[in-house]
Structures are given as structure tokens and as C-alpha cells.
Design a protein around this motif. Structure first.
Motif, short mmCIF file in Angstrom:
data_model
loop_
_atom_site.label_atom_id
_atom_site.label_comp_id
_atom_site.label_asym_id
_atom_site.label_seq_id
_atom_site.Cartn_x
_atom_site.Cartn_y
_atom_site.Cartn_z
N ASN A 1 0.95 -14.18 -0.71
CA ASN A 1 2.09 -14.13 -1.62
C ASN A 1 1.82 -13.08 -2.69
O ASN A 1 1.01 -13.29 -3.60
CB ASN A 1 2.31 -15.51 -2.25
N ASP B 1 6.39 -9.92 -1.63
CA ASP B 1 7.33 -11.04 -1.60
C ASP B 1 8.23 -11.07 -2.83
O ASP B 1 9.27 -11.73 -2.81
CB ASP B 1 6.55 -12.36 -1.53
N HIS B 2 7.84 -10.34 -3.86
CA HIS B 2 8.52 -10.48 -5.14
C HIS B 2 8.36 -9.20 -5.95
O HIS B 2 7.34 -8.51 -5.85
CB HIS B 2 7.87 -11.66 -5.90
N ARG C 1 -1.39 -16.63 -5.14
CA ARG C 1 -0.38 -15.60 -5.43
C ARG C 1 -1.00 -14.57 -6.37
O ARG C 1 -1.62 -14.93 -7.37
CB ARG C 1 0.85 -16.23 -6.08
N ARG D 1 10.53 -17.25 -2.49
CA ARG D 1 9.38 -16.68 -3.20
C ARG D 1 9.68 -16.42 -4.68
O ARG D 1 8.96 -15.67 -5.34
CB ARG D 1 8.95 -15.37 -2.53
N SER E 1 13.33 -11.43 -5.27
CA SER E 1 12.36 -12.01 -4.34
C SER E 1 12.94 -12.19 -2.95
O SER E 1 14.15 -12.22 -2.76
CB SER E 1 11.86 -13.37 -4.86
#
Length: 380
Positions: free
Chosen positions: A157, A187-188, A118, A248, A244
Motif C-alpha cells: 500500500n 494506491d493513493h 502503508r 485505499r 485513491s
């Protein structure tokens, strides 16, 4: 408390120092990076010898800008982490903070091979002049390039940090930033309002009346715009500042919000192990020299009193939109929450800042917008 399942590693080096930054961070040029990494290994060794970990659920490498390390230095650091924390949950979240423009394909390959799955990019804004005004070292185009190269390297991610309430920032500029950020399909998102901290360039400019910040109404409008727009685009708000896609949510940050134990390593790092909080010394030379003498590089530590633990349970836990559990509070601290915070809870419910739904207490919409007014009620 149970042994930590989360690790924070601090890399205090940056290409440049941003105008708003009060973190432990130093311009990397001329710094003894390899000596620092050697010291980091020794600190970890000393700590886990005294407080062995459980199987890890999250690792977070922050800074500073960890991605200013060379590929050789990066491999050295990731190998250190692997040596001392080999036991990891199958679904471990392994995050590294990164600046757009610093993640070359060669570096990304080392990061991926080291187990990182990530990346959290400090995009902050997609307005070129705002990037310059806040002292960022990257351009707008580098954000998209870095995200694309990370995915090509196999790290799918992706989180983006955005800031609002910046000098001379308008609602239209915030909307443009959101549109361009969402187009990258991360994703976030972590979306934070600018806080002017003492000791920063912005602090000195504000003291002289030279920092043209948006007024509170505009800043409030930006926050509402962020919430509404990201929800429309499929991002659920799960914490005051975080959004998110499904599944996630940040596992590591949830460690903090749930007041759980975590290791903290590196200059200026904070840790919370077996009910004791500590903060490390900030200076690189002092950090290295202490460890060379066989000492832990701790500046300050204290056993957290029960009352403060209970306060933190609410102050941190209420940041999560899922709220806090009254039953869990009683199990953890041996007494009902209304015996400790009954007056505060009643006051906040009457003000419509909190709502009680069976076992759960959570922020209302009004409480979410005035979170600080809520949290202060739990301080005694």
C-alpha cells in the motif's frame, strides 16, 4: 467523545531541511535520537495511563522523516508502539512517512516486521531541477527505486505526495510529473499546492521578491490537470487534495477530517482526546527534559468549546467529497445545523458553492475550487 482509535507519532528528524518546510523538524546529525525515543515511550505511557485507548484503527508515523532512523532505532520505536498499543483492528492502517532514497532493504524489513503496512513517500515532483529548487535531498530515480523496494519487502500500500505551484513550475512539468508518478501505480496520491509559511527559506525569498511562483491562473490549471488526469487513470478524488484507488482512502487522515479523537505524541505533535486539543513543545531538549521530570510535554491545551466543535464539523468535514450529515450533526451536538449555521448554508447554496441532497451537504464543483471561501463562512 469516545476514546481515540487513531495514533499520530512525530519523528522530528530529517537528513536536510526543505526550503518550504515549517514543520517541527531538525537535521538529524548530532541529535539525541535515542534519548528522544526513550522520552517518547514515557510520554505514551503517561498518556494512555490517563486516557486508555480503544482498539486502534490507524497509526501514522510522520515527521520530519521517520526513515532517517537507523534499523536499530526504528525497531526500538516500533517496539514502543507495540508495547502500548497492542490492541488493533484486523484491518488497521499503519502508515509511515518516508523520503525516497532513505528506505534501504534492511530498514524496510524492520518496518514491515514492526507492523507497518502503508508507506507515504514524499516524491513532490519528478522534475530534477525542481527537486533541487525546493531543497529535496533525493533524486527522481530514487522515487521509483524506493517504491519498488517497498513492494519487494511486502509493503504494497503506497501513497505518493506531490506538490504544485512550485517556483518556475509549468503546466507541462506538472503533466510530466503526473505521468511518471502514475506509471509507478501507487494506491493513493496527496496533491498539495505550495504554501509559503513564515520562517521558511521560501518566506524570506518571497519577502525579497526572489521567489518566482506561478500565477493563480497557472496554479488553478495545475489543480484541474491533477484532478482530470488522476480520474482518467482510475483514482477517485475523495477529499480536496487526496485521490485513491478503490478502498485505499486514508483512514488516518479521515480521523482529522471527521473531527474524531486521536493521540498525538512527540515534539510538536498535536492531539485531540476527550474534547481537549493539545500541542507539545517543539524543542528536542525541552521535550526530553520535561519528560525526564515526569511531566507531560504539553505546550498548550484547551477544552474545545461546543461552538468551535460545530464549526470544525463543517470546516473539516466538507473537505471530504462525501460531504457531512445533518442527522449526524444533530445527534452529535443536540441541535439542528440550520439553527446554528442556517444563514451560512443558505448563502453558500445560493452562490452554488454547496448543495443539499436530503441529509447530506457537500461541496459543488465551484465550491471545491474555492474551498477557503466556503470554510470561512462557518467561523463565528
Amino acid at each position: 467523545m469516545t476514546p481515540p482509535k487513531a495514533v499520530y507519532i512525530h519523528i522530528p528528524f530529517c537528513a536536510t531541511k526543505c526550503h518550504y518546510c515549517d514543520f517541527t523538524a531538525y537535521v538529524v546529525e548530532g541529535q539525541p535520537v535515542d534519548d528522544y525515543l526513550d522520552a517518547l515511550a514515557k510520554e505514551i505511557e503517561m498518556t494512555v495511563r490517563d486516557a486508555p485507548p480503544e482498539q486502534l484503527e490507524s497509526i501514522f508515523i510522520g515527521g520530519g522523516t521517520p526513515t532517517v532512523l537507523t534499523p536499530v532505532q526504528m525497531k526500538k520505536m516500533l517496539d514502543i508502539i507495540q508495547t502500548y498499543f497492542p490492541e488493533r483492528a484486523p484491518a488497521i492502517e499503519y502508515t509511515m512517512e518516508a523520503n525516497p532514497g532513505t528506505t534501504t532493504p534492511e530498514l524496510l524489513a524492520v518496518i514491515r516486521d514492526g507492523g507497518v503496512n502503508r508507506l507515504s513517500f514524499g516524491a513532490q515532483t519528478f522534475e530534477p531541477h525542481l527537486l533541487r529548487e525546493i531543497g529535496r535531498s533525493h533524486g527522481v530515480s530514487e522515487i521509483a527505486t524506493s517504491v519498488k523496494e517497498a513492494r519487494t519487502a511486502g509493503i504494497s500500500n503506497i501513497s505518493l505526495d506531490l506538490m504544485f505551484g512550485l517556483p518556475n513550475q509549468s503546466l507541462d512539468q506538472m503533466r510530466d510529473t503526473l505521468e511518471r508518478a502514475v506509471a509507478l501505480s501507487p494506491d493513493h496520491f496527496s496533491c498539495y499546492s505550495l504554501k509559503v509559511e513564515e520562517g521558511t527559506l521560501f518566506y524570506h525569498l518571497e519577502e525579497r521578491g526572489q521567489l518566482p511562483l506561478p500565477d493563480e491562473e497557472v496554479e488553478y490549471g495545475m489543480y484541474q490537470l491533477i484532478r482530470d488526469y488522476l480520474l482518467q487513470q482510475g483514482y477517485a478524488q475523495y477529499e480536496v487534495s487526496n485521490f485513491s484507488k478503490q478502498g485505499r482512502e486514508s483512514k488516518h487522515n479521515s480521523t482529522y477530517w471527521k473531527n474524531e479523537s486521536y493521540y498525538g505524541f512527540g515534539a510538536g505533535a498535536h492531539g485531540y482526546v476527550h474534547g481537549t486539543r493539545h500541542v507539545n513543545v517543539k524543542g528536542i531538549s525541552e521535550y526530553v527534559s520535561r519528560i525526564d521530570r515526569g511531566e507531560r510535554p504539553i505546550l498548550q491545551q484547551e477544552k474545545i468549546p461546543l461552538q468551535e466543535q460545530m464549526e470544525n464539523y463543517f470546516i473539516l468535514g466538507l473537505r471530504l467529497l462525501e460531504g457531512v450529515s445533518l442527522q449526524q450533526f444533530k445527534q452529535q451536538y443536540g441541535q439542528p445545523a440550520d439553527h446554528v449555521f442556517g444563514d451560512a448554508i443558505e448563502t453558500l447554496v445560493n452562490k452554488q458553492f454547496l448543495r443539499v441532497e436530503g441529509d447530506i451537504i457537500r461541496l459543488t464543483e465551484q465550491g471545491l475550487l474555492f474551498g477557503n471561501d466556503v470554510f470561512v463562512q462557518f467561523l463565528y
